[in-house]
Design an enzyme around this catalytic site. Structure first.
Site, PDB file in Angstrom:
ATOM      1  N   HIS A 105      48.074  39.369  40.539  1.00 46.62           N
ATOM      2  CA  HIS A 105      49.409  38.929  40.947  1.00 46.62           C
ATOM      3  C   HIS A 105      50.473  39.092  39.850  1.00 46.62           C
ATOM      4  O   HIS A 105      51.377  39.893  39.981  1.00 46.62           O
ATOM      5  CB  HIS A 105      49.363  37.436  41.320  1.00 46.62           C
ATOM      6  CG  HIS A 105      48.337  37.075  42.349  1.00 46.62           C
ATOM      7  ND1 HIS A 105      48.454  37.378  43.694  1.00 46.62           N
ATOM      8  CD2 HIS A 105      47.160  36.411  42.231  1.00 46.62           C
ATOM      9  CE1 HIS A 105      47.402  36.916  44.344  1.00 46.62           C
ATOM     10  NE2 HIS A 105      46.609  36.328  43.500  1.00 46.62           N
TER      11      HIS A 105
HETATM   12  O1  RIB Z   1      49.271  32.605  44.117  1.00 42.55           O
HETATM   13  C1  RIB Z   1      49.052  33.331  42.928  1.00 42.55           C
HETATM   14  C2  RIB Z   1      49.769  32.694  41.785  1.00 42.55           C
HETATM   15  O2  RIB Z   1      49.245  31.383  41.579  1.00 42.55           O
HETATM   16  C3  RIB Z   1      49.559  33.431  40.445  1.00 42.55           C
HETATM   17  O3  RIB Z   1      50.681  33.247  39.629  1.00 42.55           O
HETATM   18  C4  RIB Z   1      48.373  32.735  39.858  1.00 42.55           C
HETATM   19  O4  RIB Z   1      48.355  32.798  38.426  1.00 42.55           O
HETATM   20  C5  RIB Z   1      48.624  31.309  40.296  1.00 42.55           C
HETATM   21  O5  RIB Z   1      49.547  30.725  39.365  1.00 42.55           O
END
Ligand code: RIB
Ligand code: CA
Length: 309
Positions: A238
């Site tokens: 992500h």
């Molecule tokens: O949903 C994914 C996000 O939530 C990313 O930033 C992961 O590190 C968590 O913080």
């Protein structure tokens, strides 16, 4: 060089994003501000310093910020990231100090004194919202906010409606999304197209460096939750998409839309309500990214992390 502040809750994917930023000479990391999210603040602020030391950058100032969301109780994600928040590789107690100033004060002071700062937000938006509430004058001084959070066609990863970063602090998210700041949103719709498959994880290990080994071990651990849940061929990376967007915006595609944050209904709390088809007359307050050239993304990651020790 583009001046950035990284606000983060490391978290393996946050860690890769920080490494990407530190391996990219186009970016000047003015500081790293930590927030409670994936794991409590004591661990996110420890993990951020471990990553700076891993990258050979103990000079980067790391600040601790909010220990909990603005209104709701903290929800963490050890089920994804492990108890330490960086499960996978062997960790150590960081030697570099945590800065004495609060993250929110660092954000305010830096934005007041420095032009053209971009905020790269990788966790719940609590610190950013607190800074905007405490010092409204900084809002117009923020050059851009690029954040990982939310979703539309992809649904939620924490509730059926909400993605983790927005779900943890929906009130902070609403403050930021209503602020009028130039927003670029990296939602699950695009991050779920950036899957760290086996060959891609192996490419980090093949770097033969400390950073490469550490990264492949982080991703070996990080992938298991999403593979089980989505049946994907690896974990979605992500947060590094936020930094990659600054470096190579051409590998992304999206649309300017209106996005509002649900803070009333418990059922859809933290949902990013994305007006993709423009059916409302609400102002288009964000660039919602939906596509990525994932091969180019991973090539960039390997090349830049390869520049670190
Ligand atoms: O949903 C994914 C996000 O939530 C990313 O930033 C992961 O590190 C968590 O913080
Ligand atoms: Ca994160």
């Amino acid at each position: 060089m583009r001046k950035i502040i990284i606000d983060t809750d490391p978290g393996q994917d946050d860690a890769v994003a920080i490494l990407l930023a530190l391996g990219s000479p186009e970016l000047e990391v003015l500081g790293i501000t930590c927030v409670a999210g994936n794991v409590p603040l004591s661990l996110t602020s420890r993990n951020a310093r471990i990553i700076c030391e891993l990258a050979g950058r103990p000079d980067v100032p790391v600040y601790a910020g909010a220990e909990r969301p603005l209104v709701r109780k903290l929800v963490t994600a050890e089920y994804v990231h492990g108890k330490t928040g960086l499960n996978g590789p062997e960790l150590w107690e960081p030697q570099m100090p945590l800065q004495a100033a609060h993250a929110v004060d660092f954000l305010i002071d830096t934005l007041r004194s420095t032009d053209d700062v971009t905020l790269c937000v990788l966790g719940p938006l609590t610190n950013i919202a607190l800074a905007m509430i405490k010092a409204p004058d900084i809002v117009e001084r923020i050059a851009q906010i690029v954040l990982m959070g939310g979703g539309c066609f992809e649904g939620g990863n924490t509730t059926p409606a909400a993605e983790f970063n927005i779900y943890v602090d929906p009130h902070a998210a609403r403050t930021v999304f209503e602020s009028g700041v130039d927003l670029v949103v990296m939602p699950l719709d695009v991050t779920h197209k950036a899957i760290a498959t086996r060959p891609r994880v192996q490419a980090f290990a093949d770097l033969g460096s400390k950073v490469g080994k550490f990264t492949s071990e982080m991703l070996d651990f990080f992938e298991r939750f999403d593979m089980e849940k989505y049946g994907s061929q690896g974990g979605p990376l992500h947060d590094p998409n936020v930094i990659a967007y600054l470096l190579t915006p051409e590998i992304y595609a999206g649309r300017r839309v209106n996005i509002e944050i649900e803070i009333a209904s418990e059922l859809t709390m933290g949902m990013t309500v994305v007006d993709w088809w423009g059916v409302s007359s609400r102002a288009k307050n964000a660039l919602f990214i939906r596509e990525v050239d994932d091969d180019a993304f991973f090539a960039l990651l390997v090349e830049r992390l390869g520049r670190l020790g």
